[in-house]
Motif scaffolding. Sequence first.
Motif, PDB file in Angstrom:
ATOM      1  N   LYS A  38       0.727  -1.308   0.052  1.00  0.00           N
ATOM      2  CA  LYS A  38      -0.027  -0.013  -0.108  1.00  0.00           C
ATOM      3  C   LYS A  38       0.903   1.263  -0.081  1.00  0.00           C
ATOM      4  O   LYS A  38       0.496   2.237  -0.539  1.00  0.00           O
ATOM      5  CB  LYS A  38      -1.158  -0.084   1.140  1.00  0.00           C
ATOM      6  CG  LYS A  38      -2.154  -0.908   1.069  1.00  0.00           C
ATOM      7  CD  LYS A  38      -2.843  -1.038   2.274  1.00  0.00           C
ATOM      8  CE  LYS A  38      -4.010  -2.023   2.418  1.00  0.00           C
ATOM      9  NZ  LYS A  38      -4.727  -2.389   3.560  1.00  0.00           N
ATOM     10  N   GLU A  80       2.019   1.725  -3.467  1.00  0.00           N
ATOM     11  CA  GLU A  80       0.770   2.111  -4.247  1.00  0.00           C
ATOM     12  C   GLU A  80       0.367   3.721  -4.132  1.00  0.00           C
ATOM     13  O   GLU A  80       0.031   4.235  -5.213  1.00  0.00           O
ATOM     14  CB  GLU A  80      -0.411   1.257  -4.076  1.00  0.00           C
ATOM     15  CG  GLU A  80      -1.584   1.492  -5.069  1.00  0.00           C
ATOM     16  CD  GLU A  80      -2.861   0.565  -4.716  1.00  0.00           C
ATOM     17  OE1 GLU A  80      -3.538   0.298  -5.828  1.00  0.00           O
ATOM     18  OE2 GLU A  80      -3.104   0.067  -3.390  1.00  0.00           O
ATOM     19  N   GLU A  81       0.499   4.055  -2.922  1.00  0.00           N
ATOM     20  CA  GLU A  81       0.013   5.574  -2.830  1.00  0.00           C
ATOM     21  C   GLU A  81       1.371   6.221  -3.526  1.00  0.00           C
ATOM     22  O   GLU A  81       0.742   7.242  -3.987  1.00  0.00           O
ATOM     23  CB  GLU A  81       0.189   5.815  -1.174  1.00  0.00           C
ATOM     24  CG  GLU A  81      -0.172   6.946  -0.765  1.00  0.00           C
ATOM     25  CD  GLU A  81       0.032   7.368   0.923  1.00  0.00           C
ATOM     26  OE1 GLU A  81       0.143   8.193   1.368  1.00  0.00           O
ATOM     27  OE2 GLU A  81      -0.367   6.438   1.575  1.00  0.00           O
ATOM     28  N   ILE A 123      -3.695  -5.768  -4.822  1.00  0.00           N
ATOM     29  CA  ILE A 123      -2.853  -4.749  -4.932  1.00  0.00           C
ATOM     30  C   ILE A 123      -1.482  -4.738  -5.968  1.00  0.00           C
ATOM     31  O   ILE A 123      -1.198  -4.013  -6.625  1.00  0.00           O
ATOM     32  CB  ILE A 123      -2.233  -4.485  -3.440  1.00  0.00           C
ATOM     33  CG1 ILE A 123      -3.389  -4.094  -2.507  1.00  0.00           C
ATOM     34  CG2 ILE A 123      -1.140  -3.146  -3.561  1.00  0.00           C
ATOM     35  CD1 ILE A 123      -2.775  -4.047  -0.939  1.00  0.00           C
TER      36      ILE A 123
END
Length: 221
Positions: A68, A71-72, A132
């Motif tokens: 994550k 991804e951010e 993800i």
Amino acid sequence: MQVANVVAEISSREKILDAAENLFARRGFAGVGMREVAEAVGLSKSSLFHHFRSKVELYAAVAGRILKAFEERTTEALGSSGDALVRFDRWLDAMIDTLAERPTRARLLLRSLFEDDELAGESAEEKEVDEIIQRLFGSVARLLREGMDHGLFRMASIPHLLQSLVGLLVYHFASGEFGETLLRQSLFSPAAVKKRKEEVKALLYSGMLTLPDRGRVSSRI
């Protein structure tokens, strides 16, 4: 649940994830027990199971938190202005910066590539991790295709490019003492991270770009 209790719950969960990330990065999924994680955080084993029902769930939560973060950062890089080369350059910066923030990230990710057989992939947490990963690879694959379609990047196999990117980016920061001995410097100092960005881009762009001078991305931003 009162606000104070919610904050305490989140804090406890993050402490568990921090401890588990350190342990899994050093010894892998099979080499770490739930009792050891509990002791590292100062909890009883039963209290740990209150937060995570199994070691698989805990491992997936650790991997998911790392992914994550990628991804951010990469979503922001890819959503910025500029052509495919400019955005790919920012994507590389985001990937390297995220890896360099925590030495455990690259090592755990590299280990996870060899531990798929130990994880069934059937839990909700594991499926979330897979989703993800699909989004991360899908977004950069589309960017590479855009660059090829617009004549910025040479035509090449995108799956092979993705495989090469994983090795080029992740292994370096997972190499530990071997890498530091080979390079004769820390892998994680600001100067070393800056140098790694330069070397990665020089290597990639020498083979990817249709025109060599397009590698001077800073002049295009």
